[in-house]
Design a protein around this motif. Structure first.
Motif, PDB file in Angstrom:
ATOM      1  N   ALA A  59       4.101  11.933   9.866  1.00 33.91           N
ATOM      2  CA  ALA A  59       3.434  10.868  10.622  1.00 33.91           C
ATOM      3  C   ALA A  59       3.604   9.516   9.936  1.00 33.91           C
ATOM      4  O   ALA A  59       3.863   8.501  10.597  1.00 33.91           O
ATOM      5  CB  ALA A  59       1.950  11.190  10.796  1.00 33.91           C
ATOM      6  N   GLU A  60       3.479   9.497   8.620  1.00 31.10           N
ATOM      7  CA  GLU A  60       3.670   8.252   7.861  1.00 31.10           C
ATOM      8  C   GLU A  60       5.105   7.765   7.992  1.00 31.10           C
ATOM      9  O   GLU A  60       5.360   6.584   8.256  1.00 31.10           O
ATOM     10  CB  GLU A  60       3.356   8.476   6.387  1.00 31.10           C
ATOM     11  CG  GLU A  60       1.932   8.804   6.096  1.00 31.10           C
ATOM     12  CD  GLU A  60       1.731   9.388   4.712  1.00 31.10           C
ATOM     13  OE1 GLU A  60       0.568   9.368   4.278  1.00 31.10           O
ATOM     14  OE2 GLU A  60       2.680   9.858   4.071  1.00 31.10           O
ATOM     15  N   ARG A  61       6.037   8.673   7.803  1.00 32.56           N
ATOM     16  CA  ARG A  61       7.458   8.331   7.865  1.00 32.56           C
ATOM     17  C   ARG A  61       7.803   7.768   9.250  1.00 32.56           C
ATOM     18  O   ARG A  61       8.486   6.750   9.374  1.00 32.56           O
ATOM     19  CB  ARG A  61       8.288   9.575   7.563  1.00 32.56           C
ATOM     20  CG  ARG A  61       9.707   9.303   7.140  1.00 32.56           C
ATOM     21  CD  ARG A  61      10.423  10.576   6.682  1.00 32.56           C
ATOM     22  NE  ARG A  61       9.868  11.111   5.448  1.00 32.56           N
ATOM     23  CZ  ARG A  61       9.140  12.234   5.368  1.00 32.56           C
ATOM     24  NH1 ARG A  61       8.878  12.955   6.446  1.00 32.56           N
ATOM     25  NH2 ARG A  61       8.678  12.641   4.208  1.00 32.56           N
ATOM     26  N   ASP A  62       7.303   8.430  10.305  1.00 29.23           N
ATOM     27  CA  ASP A  62       7.587   7.967  11.668  1.00 29.23           C
ATOM     28  C   ASP A  62       6.951   6.617  11.954  1.00 29.23           C
ATOM     29  O   ASP A  62       7.570   5.756  12.592  1.00 29.23           O
ATOM     30  CB  ASP A  62       7.118   9.002  12.693  1.00 29.23           C
ATOM     31  CG  ASP A  62       7.980  10.248  12.703  1.00 29.23           C
ATOM     32  OD1 ASP A  62       9.110  10.224  12.172  1.00 29.23           O
ATOM     33  OD2 ASP A  62       7.511  11.270  13.257  1.00 29.23           O
ATOM     34  N   TYR A  69       2.654  -0.600  13.333  1.00 28.28           N
ATOM     35  CA  TYR A  69       1.510  -1.036  12.536  1.00 28.28           C
ATOM     36  C   TYR A  69       0.166  -0.609  13.123  1.00 28.28           C
ATOM     37  O   TYR A  69      -0.761  -0.367  12.347  1.00 28.28           O
ATOM     38  CB  TYR A  69       1.552  -2.547  12.250  1.00 28.28           C
ATOM     39  CG  TYR A  69       1.728  -3.433  13.455  1.00 28.28           C
ATOM     40  CD1 TYR A  69       0.642  -3.888  14.174  1.00 28.28           C
ATOM     41  CD2 TYR A  69       2.988  -3.834  13.852  1.00 28.28           C
ATOM     42  CE1 TYR A  69       0.804  -4.714  15.266  1.00 28.28           C
ATOM     43  CE2 TYR A  69       3.165  -4.655  14.944  1.00 28.28           C
ATOM     44  CZ  TYR A  69       2.067  -5.091  15.655  1.00 28.28           C
ATOM     45  OH  TYR A  69       2.236  -5.903  16.736  1.00 28.28           O
ATOM     46  N   PRO A  70      -0.012  -0.429  14.438  1.00 32.49           N
ATOM     47  CA  PRO A  70      -1.295   0.136  14.898  1.00 32.49           C
ATOM     48  C   PRO A  70      -1.524   1.559  14.365  1.00 32.49           C
ATOM     49  O   PRO A  70      -2.632   1.902  13.959  1.00 32.49           O
ATOM     50  CB  PRO A  70      -1.190   0.105  16.421  1.00 32.49           C
ATOM     51  CG  PRO A  70      -0.248  -1.022  16.705  1.00 32.49           C
ATOM     52  CD  PRO A  70       0.764  -0.930  15.588  1.00 32.49           C
ATOM     53  N   ALA A  71      -0.471   2.371  14.324  1.00 30.46           N
ATOM     54  CA  ALA A  71      -0.620   3.731  13.787  1.00 30.46           C
ATOM     55  C   ALA A  71      -0.907   3.676  12.292  1.00 30.46           C
ATOM     56  O   ALA A  71      -1.750   4.437  11.793  1.00 30.46           O
ATOM     57  CB  ALA A  71       0.642   4.554  14.056  1.00 30.46           C
ATOM     58  N   ALA A  77      -3.843   2.431   6.390  1.00 28.09           N
ATOM     59  CA  ALA A  77      -3.057   1.473   5.600  1.00 28.09           C
ATOM     60  C   ALA A  77      -3.839   0.165   5.524  1.00 28.09           C
ATOM     61  O   ALA A  77      -4.540  -0.211   6.460  1.00 28.09           O
ATOM     62  CB  ALA A  77      -1.692   1.241   6.247  1.00 28.09           C
ATOM     63  N   HIS A  78      -3.715  -0.522   4.420  1.00 29.61           N
ATOM     64  CA  HIS A  78      -4.493  -1.739   4.229  1.00 29.61           C
ATOM     65  C   HIS A  78      -4.044  -2.816   5.231  1.00 29.61           C
ATOM     66  O   HIS A  78      -2.861  -3.122   5.321  1.00 29.61           O
ATOM     67  CB  HIS A  78      -4.340  -2.266   2.797  1.00 29.61           C
ATOM     68  CG  HIS A  78      -5.412  -3.218   2.436  1.00 29.61           C
ATOM     69  ND1 HIS A  78      -5.444  -4.500   2.912  1.00 29.61           N
ATOM     70  CD2 HIS A  78      -6.524  -3.056   1.676  1.00 29.61           C
ATOM     71  CE1 HIS A  78      -6.516  -5.110   2.455  1.00 29.61           C
ATOM     72  NE2 HIS A  78      -7.191  -4.250   1.694  1.00 29.61           N
ATOM     73  N   PRO A  79      -4.988  -3.388   5.991  1.00 33.28           N
ATOM     74  CA  PRO A  79      -4.602  -4.353   7.030  1.00 33.28           C
ATOM     75  C   PRO A  79      -3.951  -5.617   6.491  1.00 33.28           C
ATOM     76  O   PRO A  79      -3.092  -6.196   7.160  1.00 33.28           O
ATOM     77  CB  PRO A  79      -5.921  -4.666   7.745  1.00 33.28           C
ATOM     78  CG  PRO A  79      -6.996  -4.235   6.816  1.00 33.28           C
ATOM     79  CD  PRO A  79      -6.431  -3.129   5.968  1.00 33.28           C
ATOM     80  N   PHE A  80      -4.299  -6.075   5.299  1.00 33.59           N
ATOM     81  CA  PHE A  80      -3.662  -7.271   4.758  1.00 33.59           C
ATOM     82  C   PHE A  80      -2.209  -6.978   4.384  1.00 33.59           C
ATOM     83  O   PHE A  80      -1.339  -7.842   4.536  1.00 33.59           O
ATOM     84  CB  PHE A  80      -4.420  -7.806   3.550  1.00 33.59           C
ATOM     85  CG  PHE A  80      -5.809  -8.279   3.892  1.00 33.59           C
ATOM     86  CD1 PHE A  80      -6.069  -8.990   5.057  1.00 33.59           C
ATOM     87  CD2 PHE A  80      -6.860  -7.994   3.051  1.00 33.59           C
ATOM     88  CE1 PHE A  80      -7.350  -9.417   5.371  1.00 33.59           C
ATOM     89  CE2 PHE A  80      -8.155  -8.416   3.364  1.00 33.59           C
ATOM     90  CZ  PHE A  80      -8.397  -9.137   4.516  1.00 33.59           C
ATOM     91  N   LEU A  81      -1.938  -5.774   3.895  1.00 34.79           N
ATOM     92  CA  LEU A  81      -0.561  -5.423   3.550  1.00 34.79           C
ATOM     93  C   LEU A  81       0.294  -5.269   4.796  1.00 34.79           C
ATOM     94  O   LEU A  81       1.447  -5.711   4.822  1.00 34.79           O
ATOM     95  CB  LEU A  81      -0.537  -4.142   2.716  1.00 34.79           C
ATOM     96  CG  LEU A  81      -1.200  -4.224   1.342  1.00 34.79           C
ATOM     97  CD1 LEU A  81      -1.212  -2.856   0.672  1.00 34.79           C
ATOM     98  CD2 LEU A  81      -0.513  -5.246   0.460  1.00 34.79           C
ATOM     99  N   THR A  82      -0.251  -4.631   5.838  1.00 37.08           N
ATOM    100  CA  THR A  82       0.533  -4.498   7.072  1.00 37.08           C
ATOM    101  C   THR A  82       0.757  -5.867   7.693  1.00 37.08           C
ATOM    102  O   THR A  82       1.870  -6.189   8.105  1.00 37.08           O
ATOM    103  CB  THR A  82      -0.135  -3.555   8.089  1.00 37.08           C
ATOM    104  OG1 THR A  82      -1.462  -3.976   8.354  1.00 37.08           O
ATOM    105  CG2 THR A  82      -0.114  -2.124   7.637  1.00 37.08           C
TER     106      THR A  82
END
Length: 120
Positions: A59-62, A69-71, A77-82
């Motif tokens: 799932a992470e890889r996909d 980025y919504p997934a 995942a940290h929103p500031f990093l995305t």
């Protein structure tokens, strides 16, 4: 999900302009290369120390390979990093100021408080 590893990917790719372009042009190839070559490196350690057990799940890889980025946000995942990485990837595709940031907010607008846990 390994929030640590996903966040490490987002952080390290965002800080290298060549990796940003590589990830934009070949996301799946970049994710596979990074997982094989960089995932095991100790963050900010240049002495050759490495780990052998870190890897993305499917799932992470996909999500990473699909620039989803919504997934990634839903997985924690940290929103500031995305946000910072995806601004670097896609802001140039929008004509209006803050165009990508508005798209990011729109695509995440279905989330309500409390947001997914971002603790690692």
């Amino acid at each position: 999900m390994s929030k640590y590893l996903v966040n490490k990917f987002l952080y390290t790719v965002d800080r290298d302009p060549h990796l940003v372009e590589r990830y934009r042009e070949d996301p799946r190839g970049t994710v596979e290369w990074w997982e094989t070559e960089r995932a095991g490196r100790i963050l900010n350690c240049h002495s050759g120390e490495a780990s052998t057990w870190l890897g993305f799940d499917d799932a992470e890889r996909d999500a990473l390979a699909g620039h989803d980025y919504p997934a990634l946000f839903e997985m924690g995942a940290h929103p500031f990093l995305t946000l910072t990485l995806f601004i670097a990837l896609f802001e140039r595709d929008y004509d209006e100021p803050l165009g990508f940031q508005q798209e990011y907010a729109r695509r995440l607008s279905h989330f309500t408080l409390p947001h997914p846990d971002i603790a690692t």
